[in-house]
Design an enzyme around this catalytic site. Structure first.
Site, PDB file in Angstrom:
ATOM      1  CG  ASP A 156      -4.053   2.684   1.362  1.00 45.16           C
ATOM      2  OD1 ASP A 156      -2.955   2.940   0.860  1.00 45.16           O
ATOM      3  OD2 ASP A 156      -4.373   1.548   1.745  1.00 45.16           O
TER       4      ASP A 156
ATOM      5  CB  SER B  66      -1.374  -1.036   2.479  1.00 42.52           C
ATOM      6  OG  SER B  66      -1.366   0.051   1.586  1.00 42.52           O
TER       7      SER B  66
ATOM      8  CD  GLU C 120      -7.980   1.625   3.362  1.00 34.16           C
ATOM      9  OE1 GLU C 120      -6.743   1.561   3.247  1.00 34.16           O
ATOM     10  OE2 GLU C 120      -8.735   0.645   3.151  1.00 34.16           O
TER      11      GLU C 120
ATOM     12  CG  ASP D  52      -1.405   3.115   4.084  1.00 28.66           C
ATOM     13  OD1 ASP D  52      -1.439   4.173   3.415  1.00 28.66           O
ATOM     14  OD2 ASP D  52      -1.918   2.056   3.677  1.00 28.66           O
ATOM     15  CG  HIS D  53       1.841   3.719   1.787  1.00 32.24           C
ATOM     16  ND1 HIS D  53       1.365   4.066   0.544  1.00 32.24           N
ATOM     17  CD2 HIS D  53       1.183   2.580   2.132  1.00 32.24           C
ATOM     18  CE1 HIS D  53       0.468   3.188   0.154  1.00 32.24           C
ATOM     19  NE2 HIS D  53       0.331   2.265   1.102  1.00 32.24           N
TER      20      HIS D  53
END
Length: 627
Positions: A102, A150, A344, A392-393
């Protein structure tokens, strides 16, 4: 006469040794009307022809073999005994581990790689495990903005569809979308989630819950334990966020009601562990009885740089991942279905929000270690399996460069500065807050989810005396020296940390001090639109993800790999029917302006939403936990 116009019989024309014989043959043919049989060629001629033909054939064979070999390398991979392959996907028993880093962008890898090499004296070609498994990149925009959050990012993974920022597996038309985890559970797979943030945070929530906005964490907790239209879809959960599972009548709760979600989970068959002792009793998975709920922190598990000093309190990401892998493997040993596990590295994102390079490098290293452990598991396991990882970014707009002055900058950044730090900026801010509270001076803002304090805040008393102020500044100097390795703090920097009216949280100030000295740059406390990396345990097994892709393609690949296309459609249909019958379980319905495209054209600084209007610092919402 020009050379080109000389007659053929010119006496100056050169002749060969056979000219006379050839002339006689031509003359006889003209007189008799009969042609002569061509002279048979000798051995030397045919030898040359044979050598030439052999060379052509050999060259062609080499080219054909090279093309066939390259094709085989691109389309095949070693197949364990657990599964057969057909049309590019396994048809037998298989496992899929999906890892999410993440907030980790490409520069996070550059930062961490150089830090590791510098600190441990490694050569420049000694890279991270992640570096060896890079296969592509992902485009990250959501349906509502070029910069995703997210929630929308994880919805793209879980459902394979774009949605608006804040959506937890809900589409812009407000229909719930079936997730790969829910479909896997319906198909007979076991399922699990491992995180270092709250179990109700956006990424884990998107695989096992459906709410209109990510802020509905109380409802997310209920759905994760089985208060869900599909019933219980999770077999294992390990992470933080205990406060959303406890009734508000209990210490440590952050729920708005008195529902005991832990008690509800136990009624639905979950085994529950909540501390390090309980985790150790799981014996890295061999002592697990599913379903399992493990919540080891009230909110987020501390950053790895801090957690390593509290190892007797909190398990690491690597420990939780290894425990989950063993537990799910053993539980599926006699089944013809495998498992789906999402792991994660949650707090890489938080380090980016806080612009903290120290927390960042240690979070990435922790994720890299867990990634390596998953690879080791796949190598040992005799069941077909694949690991796919991505982000996710990107968070923070991180740059391994920083211009500190107006003069043209030197080309440097200094990893060794980060090596001197022993704690995160967040941890130091909490220490400073507790020290001030103990001295009855004031309470400073800390943590990335705390709103800014305005200069004229009436609840921010100044130090009670000059002696208190002097003592506080000396404490801050000591804190900087022991926590960040900074011994050259300026009077202005000390004064800002000691001030009760500075608009920025103390954690931001600590992070900025170490970033400036390391010459690490940041452009935002929020997210960016940069493409992020895609990783895989084997590029052959994840061939459709090589190159540059939309993030939704990753979700579609996972469903295809597990052969869940039919189950995803069936789950989506059932969820929609339940929502049509009554969507209270999805939380409050959002206005159209919250769901639609927010616009990607300039309208003036903070014209749409002012800094104080959203109750946030750098895009980090207080109640909504927007990360």
């Amino acid at each position: 006469m020009p050379r080109g116009q000389e007659p053929l019989l010119s006496q100056h024309r050169p002749s060969s040794d056979r000219s006379d014989d050839r002339s006689m043959e031509e003359e006889d043919a003209l007189l008799t009307g009969q042609t002569q049989e061509p002279r048979k060629q000798g051995w030397a001629f045919w030898r040359e022809v044979g050598l030439f033909a052999w060379a052509v054939i050999a060259t062609a064979l080499v080219i054909i073999l090279a093309v066939l070999y390259q094709h085989q390398q691109q389309t095949s991979s070693p197949q364990p005994s657990g599964g057969d392959w057909k049309n590019g996907r396994p048809t037998g028993k298989r496992n899929l581990i999906f890892m999410v880093s993440d907030g980790m962008g490409p520069t996070s890898l550059s930062l961490t790689r150089s830090f590791r090499q510098t600190v441990t004296g490694l050569p420049i070609d000694d890279v991270l495990v992640l570096d060896k498994h890079l296969i592509g990149s992902s485009r990250t925009r959501s349906s509502s903005s070029l910069i995703t959050d997210s929630a929308a990012g994880a919805t793209a993974f879980s459902c394979g569809q774009k949605s608006y920022n804040g959506a937890i597996s809900v589409l812009p038309n407000r229909d719930p979308c079936g997730t790969v985890l829910e479909a896997a559970k319906r198909a007979g797979y076991l399922t699990g989630l491992v995180v270092t943030t709250r179990m109700t945070d956006a990424t884990p929530a998107c695989f096992a819950a459906h709410v209109n906005h990510r802020g509905e964490e109380d409802k997310i907790a209920e759905q994760e334990v089985g208060e869900h239209p599909l019933g219980r879809v999770l077999d294992l959960m390990l992470g933080g966020g205990r406060c959303h599972f406890l009734p508000n009548t209990t210490d440590g709760s952050c729920r708005d009601d008195d529902l005991d979600v832990v008690g509800l989970a136990k009624k639905k068959g979950f085994n529950y562990v909540s501390d390090r002792k309980g985790f150790d009793g799981l014996n890295f998975g061999t002592g697990v009885k599913l379903p399992l709920l493990g919540l080891f922190a009230d909110t987020d598990i501390p950053y790895e740089v801090d957690r390593r000093n509290m190892d007797d309190v909190y398990p690491s990401l690597d420990e939780m991942a290894r425990t989950a892998l063993t537990a799910l493997h053993d539980a599926t040993e006699d089944s013809d279905k495998g498992f789906f596990l999402m792991v994660e590295g949650s707090r890489i994102d938080h380090a980016g929000h806080g612009n903290d390079p120290v927390a960042q490098v240690h979070e990435v290293l922790a994720y890299d270690k867990a990634f390596s452990s998953v690879l080791d598991f796949l190598k040992r396991d005799d069941v077909e399996g694949v690991l796919v990882g991505t982000s996710d970014h990107e968070t923070g707009g991180l740059a391994t460069a920083r211009q500190l002055h107006d003069a043209y900058p030197e080309y440097h950044w200094f990893p060794s500065v980060l090596a001197n730090a022993s704690h995160s900026a967040e941890n130091l801010a909490y220490q400073l807050r507790d020290h001030i509270a103990g001295k009855h001076i004031s309470s400073l803002d800390t943590g990335i989810r705390t709103p800014p304090r305005s200069p004229d805040s009436s609840d921010s008393p100044s130090p009670s005396s000059s002696s208190d102020s002097k003592e506080l500044k000396q404490y801050i100097r000591n804190l900087l020296s022991t926590g960040l390795g900074i011994s050259d703090a300026t009077e202005q920097e000390i004064a800002r940390l000691a001030s009760t009216s500075d608009p920025w949280p103390a954690s931001y100030l600590f992070a900025d001090m170490i970033s400036r000295r390391a010459q690490v740059g940041w452009t935002t406390h929020g997210h960016s639109a940069v493409d992020v990396n895609i990783y895989a345990s084997d590029p052959g097994q994840a061939k459709p993800l090589r190159g540059n892709h939309e993030n939704t393609e990753i979700g579609k690949f996972m469903a295809e790999y597990l052969d869940l296309d039919g189950e995803v459609k069936a789950v989506t249909k059932e969820l929609k029917e339940r929502a049509d019958a009554g969507a209270e379980w999805m939380g409050k319905t959002l206005d159209d302006e919250k769901v639609g495209n927010w616009g990607d054209h300039y309208e003036g600084d903070f014209k749409k939403r002012g800094l104080m209007d959203c109750g946030c610092v750098g895009g980090t919402e207080v109640e909504g936990h927007v990360h």
